[in-house]
Design an enzyme around this catalytic site. Structure first.
Site, PDB file in Angstrom:
ATOM      1  N   HIS A  52      47.389  42.648  37.209  1.00 51.16           N
ATOM      2  CA  HIS A  52      47.629  41.262  36.806  1.00 51.16           C
ATOM      3  C   HIS A  52      46.304  40.634  36.395  1.00 51.16           C
ATOM      4  CE1 HIS A  52      46.068  40.888  40.851  1.00 51.16           C
ATOM      5  NE2 HIS A  52      45.661  39.666  40.487  1.00 51.16           N
ATOM      6  N   HIS A 135      40.027  38.816  33.517  1.00 51.19           N
ATOM      7  CA  HIS A 135      39.962  40.278  33.615  1.00 51.19           C
ATOM      8  C   HIS A 135      41.146  40.790  34.432  1.00 51.19           C
ATOM      9  CE1 HIS A 135      38.289  39.094  37.497  1.00 51.19           C
ATOM     10  NE2 HIS A 135      38.663  40.294  37.931  1.00 51.19           N
TER      11      HIS A 135
END
Length: 185
Positions: A52, A135
């Site tokens: 995620h 990220h």
């Protein structure tokens, strides 16, 4: 993969908000992980179902705040965001690095994350991670001599979710507690 969670929470819960991805994107991210495995001296791979992009980490929170956190998810815009995965990076840690896949600068993503933080601040939710580095964590406790290049690719985020981080039979699991699916208009 579905993991059971308790119906009633009585202890503090470790929570965060995340952008999640469709199965095709998860498979692509997992393939990148697999390509890095032979290059690693060591490292613990993030499970495919846990991949995620964290928007805000809330840490341990009282269960009584769940309705508020769910309201905040619902209040965020539900417009899809196109993301360009553009580079590998690392956060250096003494016990082993965090290796991540970075997102090319994205104004819509930055705006969404900023709105989320504004909602949290307005609701007087204590947060400590107001700096944002977009990220997806691929490995933890990793050692690699050099990060290779890879072919950038794009995806569309699937949902904004309030996630519970917990252990199920000694396996780290991120369970969605509320979702705002990002839909095409």
């Amino acid at each position: 993969m579905v993991f059971p969670i308790a119906k009633a929470y009585t202890q503090a819960m470790r929570l965060f908000y995340a952008l999640t991805f469709d199965e095709q994107t998860l498979s692509r991210l997992s393939s990148i992980q697999d390509s890095l495995v032979p290059l690693l001296e060591k490292g613990r791979k993030s499970a495919k179902h846990n991949l995620h992009l964290t928007l805000s980490f809330l840490g341990n929170q009282e269960p009584r705040l769940l309705p508020l956190f769910k309201e905040i998810v619902a209040a965020l815009p539900n417009t899809p965001i196109n993301l360009q995965f553009s580079h590998l990076g690392r956060f250096t840690k003494s016990g082993g690095d965090v290796i991540w896949l970075g997102i090319q600068r994205n104004v819509e993503l930055l705006h969404l994350q900023s709105m989320l933080v504004e909602h949290l601040i307005k609701s007087r939710v204590p947060i400590s991670d107001t700096s944002f580095a977009a990220h997806v964590t691929l490995f933890r406790n990793a050692r690699i001599a050099e990060l290779p290049s890879f072919s950038p690719f794009s995806c569309t985020s699937q949902a904004i979710r309030l996630m519970l981080s917990h252990q199920v039979e000694n396996v780290l699991v991120y369970t969605p507690l509320a979702s705002n699916f990002l839909l095409e208009n």
